[in-house]
Design an enzyme around this catalytic site. Structure first.
Site, PDB file in Angstrom:
ATOM      1  CG  ASP A 481      -2.019  -0.937   1.209  1.00 33.38           C
ATOM      2  OD1 ASP A 481      -2.428  -1.272   0.093  1.00 33.38           O
ATOM      3  OD2 ASP A 481      -2.504  -1.367   2.271  1.00 33.38           O
ATOM      4  CG  ASP A 789      -5.074  -0.266   5.334  1.00 29.84           C
ATOM      5  OD1 ASP A 789      -5.862  -0.629   4.437  1.00 29.84           O
ATOM      6  OD2 ASP A 789      -4.506   0.840   5.326  1.00 29.84           O
ATOM      7  CG  ASP A 793      -6.766  -4.282   1.660  1.00 29.74           C
ATOM      8  OD1 ASP A 793      -7.017  -4.191   0.449  1.00 29.74           O
ATOM      9  OD2 ASP A 793      -6.367  -3.333   2.356  1.00 29.74           O
TER      10      ASP A 793
END
Length: 1072
Positions: A481, A789, A793
């Protein structure tokens, strides 16, 4: 609830159930060939256990999954769930009967600090008793009984918390005690070879005392017994310490941190500190931390499968407000009032009734069991051969004592003496098995993993799955990310366009008209998950929420927003929680004059596309023309190119009569998202983490490609990627290196596979795009690590070889789907995990090289000596001491080597590459051949070399055998240094930093001196003079220059195992 991530995850698991176990089509015929144990079937796990040659199953399989216990735990869970549901149904039936008979009684008052007791609370929450709740005056009456404010929570001072814990219990449950040290001792005693040796020791003791008297006769049997006891105690201590480490790590896993509202402010506490009466905000992906009742909620849906066993999502509202501890928030958000904690909840009962099993396969463990089985079979064969040869020589009169006298003569030798001789021979054979079967080899994995996990905690990484620790060493790509991982996640608004123009500074309220400012502040205050708290008598505000929410709320405060006042002026009708799929969130509010305002906030270009107009500086609603659209798009592009995250805030008025009045309809009402009026576009600055560029460079040097997968604008992603070093230059920032999620999504499976290799940055990606990328990369043979997070996901984290959840921003759902939790959300910590993963693999290889050298040397020396002369230079007690050095002390010394920079200068280790590399074969064969040659020369020509011909034959023999034993042990000590650096010339590099290694070497040397100089009676050795010690040391030291010379010998690229396999196939082909 078809849009829930939970439902989507289970569908994906169903679709890919075959691919995981087969590792994307790669065949794995051998029982010990399980490249990924993440989702391996029970049948495969059973198969490798059955194939392993094991002397002590309880010890060997302790840190693997207990398949029988796993099934028992599932049955216990089913029973508890069924029991709880039966009780709840009985209560409901009873309540229905009371209502039918009109015998409903008011609840009894509770004489104490609170006007409600634990029993009444249990009847309301655990039994989902709505009628009892209404008798207490609903949620408001219950809060009053618990002295709680539904808005501000409890006071939360120490005395208040103590009272609540004393009356209603704490949010903990009694844990099943871990295994005691005595149980570990008992496990170590179960080793088959050690049992045989103990029997032999007892028999030898009895015969020795009978023939030689108690003063001299107990030495032989007593020394074997002592050596066996020493092995058992050292093994038990080592295993016990490991189990304590795992217990501490499990405690860390369970200690969830969450926000509660106390005294009007949001504070972060441990899940164990929650008390009855607490008010807790709930968001998508959170775990319900205690039993409770919904105060308010928007689209609040709960996944109760962990408690009921049914995978359906349950909507929570006024009809069904009861929340069960341990469940997950599948969608929406809300607040809850805690009514039951700890053992007074079903979750507490459930957790208290099952013990967490730390066992779990790791691919390396399985492969090492294969190696240990192969070596064990060879050792067993050799031991049987030695036993047969020695017994045959003994009973045919070919075995002589040191004075040359035949030891056994048919019809003349006493029965006791014959049995004693046979026992000594059997003891030697059994001891060869002890040395030959490397029982400690698979356990060395657990040792190095336990050590690594403890050290990784200090490096801000909490390992949830053991196997992830070693798999990370094989990672070939990391899909990371952007926000919070590569950047600091400390957002501030750097630029703002309001009323159709740029305002500078961004919070300059004087440039805004009153109506626009009022609408904008209403949108900021109502369309948020965050909160603003102003302490009494202080001007400093405390803002909580996600970093994006906090930045926008801070901006609102700077423009004069009074958060509490704005929220109390209008009431929320319906909320559309922020969705990572749609990249926006909205809210419908009713103003005091009964108007309806719908506010939206989200990704700038997506919200802009839904706008048909904007509010100008004069409070006019102006239609959006081509020129203005181009102006706003250009503003977004400019901000994104400056690495700013762009967020748009828009609004539209709505007719009250079109708003659904029915509760059920309102719950499923889709907020209108078109014909919006743009109010503001803001650019949020989130600086790159210091050192992230170096961390990315380190990964790339180590052959690990870093890919950025972000939901942000493609231009923002490009700017950050250039800053972090993921993209080298603007020339790299073209398709397919840089791609949008929707473009990738639109490709076919085969096209995605082809393009996945080249992708460095994916912008505007959804969680599903991340999942598709992971699947494509894995099909290409990559070992993929993924950071995540959000709740959405979870499928990608689950699918990846290593799922890395963020500890600060990550939801509980993401954490539970992950393998490792990065506690500080920092990419540099991810790189440290790669280093530790490689270190685990390297340390195991060091230990294998060291152990196999000892195995080969000890076996060959004893076999050659036994067959040629009928005697063995290394007796049972000596071999047990060597086994202790090799198995437990050797594993401790080599398995706890810290990672070095050298590990990050070579490519990742393939999961199917042989454990014993050609370099290791070269090193161990050189050392083993050297040791065997020198010690056999000493065995057959030692008397003349050491000038012992004139001495007493028995004493000369003992001196020679003592020297062989001493030189052999010292060879292992010096070779331990060689094993530290199998492919480097400087074997002493970093040795002074590894105190445990130095300590073990020092301890082993000290014990060896004591054994030779003072314990000769036990080990059948004699004291050596300084010359003999010097000879022993010189024989040991020669292994150092020999290792250096050996490293100049080139080795072929093709692994030795493949070479033999090919030769075998060629022979079969030529025959056929």
């Amino acid at each position: 609830m078809s849009g829930s991530p939970y439902r989507r995850q289970s569908d994906l698991e169903a679709e890919n159930s075959g691919s995981k176990d087969d590792d994307y089509g790669e065949s794995s015929p051998g029982p010990f060939n399980i490249p990924s144990t993440k989702n391996a079937s029970v049948e495969r796990l059973k198969r490798w256990r059955q194939a392993a040659l094991v002397l002590n199953a309880s010890r060997r399989f302790r840190y693997t999954l207990d398949l029988k216990k796993e099934e028992e735990q599932k049955q216990t869970l089913r029973k508890i769930r069924a029991h709880a549901q039966a009780i709840r149904a009985a209560y409901r039936f009873k309540e229905a009967g009371k209502l039918w008979n009109g015998t409903v009684k008011l609840p009894p008052t509770f004489n104490g600090e609170f006007s409600i007791g634990q029993e009444q609370l249990a009847s309301i929450s655990r039994d989902h008793n709505n009628s009892s709740l209404q008798q207490f005056g609903g949620i408001k009456g219950l809060a009053d009984s618990l002295k709680t404010s539904l808005d501000k929570g409890i006071h939360g001072d120490d005395s208040d918390l103590v009272k609540r814990r004393n009356l209603f219990g704490s949010n903990t449950y009694p844990r099943k005690k871990g295994r005691s040290f005595l149980m570990f001792l008992w496990d170590a005693c179960k080793d088959l070879t050690l049992i045989i040796l103990m029997v032999a020791a007892v028999a030898s003791l009895a015969l020795g005392i009978k023939t030689e008297g108690i003063k001299e006769g107990w030495y032989d049997g007593g020394s074997i017994a002592f050596a066996v006891i020493l092995v058992i105690v050292v093994t038990a201590i080592s295993d016990y310490k490991q189990s304590l480490q795992f217990q501490n790590l499990n405690e860390e896993k369970r200690n969830i941190h969450l926000e509660v509202i106390r005294g009007g402010r949001r504070v972060e506490i441990s899940i164990y500190d929650i008390v009855v009466g607490d008010v807790i905000p709930l968001n998508i992906g959170d775990q319900v931390p205690a039993d409770g009742i919904v105060i308010s909620g928007h689209s609040l849906s709960i996944d109760e499968s962990s408690m009921t066993g049914e995978s359906k999502i349950v909507y929570k509202g006024s009809k069904d407000p009861f929340l069960m501890s341990g469940c997950k928030v599948a969608d929406g958000n809300g607040t809850m009032l805690v009514t039951g904690v700890g053992i007074n909840t079903e979750w507490g009962l459930l957790m208290a009734s099952i013990s967490e099993d730390t066992g779990e396969e790791t691919p390396l463990q399985v492969r090492l069991n294969g190696v240990a089985t192969f070596i064990g079979i060879v050792g067993l064969t050799v031991a049987v051969l030695v036993l047969i040869v020695l017994l045959a020589r003994y009973f045919t009169g070919h075995t002589r004592d040191p004075n040359g006298k035949v030891q056994f003569t048919g019809g003349k030798t006493k029965f006791g003496d014959a049995i004693n001789g046979a026992i000594k021979i059997a003891t030697v054979a059994v001891t060869i098995v002890v040395v030959a079967v490397p029982e400690g080899l698979p356990l060395a994995v657990t040792l190095t993993l336990a050590y690594s996990m403890r050290k990784m905690m200090a490096d801000k990484a909490l390992v949830r799955r053991l196997s992830a620790c070693e798999t990370m060493g094989s990672a070939t790509t990391i899909c990371s990310d952007k926000t919070g991982t590569l950047t600091l996640n400390q957002m501030t608004i750097a630029e703002a366009y309001v009323g159709g123009k740029k305002i500078d500074p961004p919070h300059n309220k004087s440039e805004l008209s009153p109506v626009l400012c009022s609408l904008l502040i209403e949108g900021i205050a109502q369309n948020t998950n965050g909160c603003v708290y102003v302490p009494e008598g202080s001007e400093d505000v405390e803002v909580s929420g996600s970093p994006t929410e906090k930045a926008i709320l801070h901006w609102g405060v700077k423009m004069g927003m009074n958060f509490e006042a704005v929220r109390s002026e209008s009431s929320i009708i319906h909320v559309f929680p922020f969705s990572s799929e749609k990249k926006r969130g909205g809210v419908a509010v009713q103003t005091p004059d009964s108007q309806v305002h719908i506010h939206w906030k989200g990704a700038a270009e997506i919200v802009l596309a839904s706008c048909t107009g904007y509010i100008d500086a004069n409070d006019q609603l102006v239609a959006m023309d081509e020129k203005k659209v181009s102006f706003f798009k250009k503003s977004i592009e400019d901000m994104a190119s400056g690495s700013l995250r762009c967020v748009a805030i828009a609004y539209r008025p709505y007719e009250m009569d079109k708003v659904p009045t029915d509760v059920e309809q309102l719950t499923h009402w889709e907020l209108p998202e078109n014909e919006l009026f743009l109010m503001a576009i803001v650019g949020l600055k989130d600086p790159c983490r210091p050192g992230v560029k170096d961390a990315v460079q380190l990964c790339q040097n180590a052959g690990v490609k870093v890919r950025m997968v972000t939901g942000d604008n493609i231009k923002t992603a490009k700017a950050i990627a250039l800053e972090c070093g993921i993209l080298g230059s603007d020339a790299d920032a073209t398709e397919p290196n840089l791609i949008e999620g929707k473009s990738f999504r639109a490709l076919s499976d085969s096209q995605r596979e082809d393009i996945a290799e080249k992708i460095s940055v994916m912008g505007r990606s959804s969680p599903n795009d991340k999942l598709l990328l992971v699947q494509a990369l894995r099909r290409r043979g990559h070992v993929v690590a993924v950071t995540g997070d959000g709740t959405n996901d979870a499928p990608a984290l689950h699918e990846a070889d290593i799922g890395l959840a963020m500890g600060i921003q990550g939801t509980e759902v993401a954490k539970e789907s992950s393998d490792i939790i990065i506690l500080d959300d920092n990419f540099a910590s991810v790189v440290k995990v790669v280093r530790w993963g490689r270190s685990v693999y390297a340390n195991i290889q060091k230990f294998i090289q060291f152990q196999l050298t000892v195995n080969v040397a000890a076996l060959v020396i004893n076999v050659v000596a036994a067959i040629s002369s009928g005697d063995v230079p290394l007796n049972a007690v000596q071999l047990l001491w060597v086994n202790l050095i090799m198995d437990t002390l050797g594993a401790l010394a080599l398995a706890t080597e810290p990672p070095t920079d050298h590990l990050m200068e070579r490519p990742p280790v393939g999961r199917r590459e042989p454990l014993i590399t050609n370099i290791m074969w070269r090193n161990l064969l050189i050392q083993a051949i050297y040791q065997v040659s020198v010690l056999l020369v000493l065995n057959f020509g030692g008397k003349s070399i050491l000038h012992l011909e004139r001495e007493n034959s028995d004493h000369a023999n003992k001196v020679k055998n003592t020297l062989i034993f001493n030189a052999f042990v010292l060879c292992q000590l010096f070779n331990e240094f060689n094993a530290r650096k199998p492919d480097e010339f400087n074997i002493f590099k970093g040795v002074t930093r590894n105190y445990l290694f130095i300590g073990i070497i020092g301890l082993t040397l000290a014990l060896q001196i004591i054994i030779i100089e003072f314990l000769g009676k036990f080990t059948a050795t004699v004291r050596l003079n300084w010359k003999h010690w010097l000879i022993s040391v010189i024989i040991g030291v020669i292994s150092w220059p020999l290792a250096v010379v050996g490293k100049f010998i080139p080795v072929p690229e093709t692994p030795l195992s493949q070479f033999f396999t090919r030769a075998f196939h060629c022979r079969r082909t030529s025959r056929s």
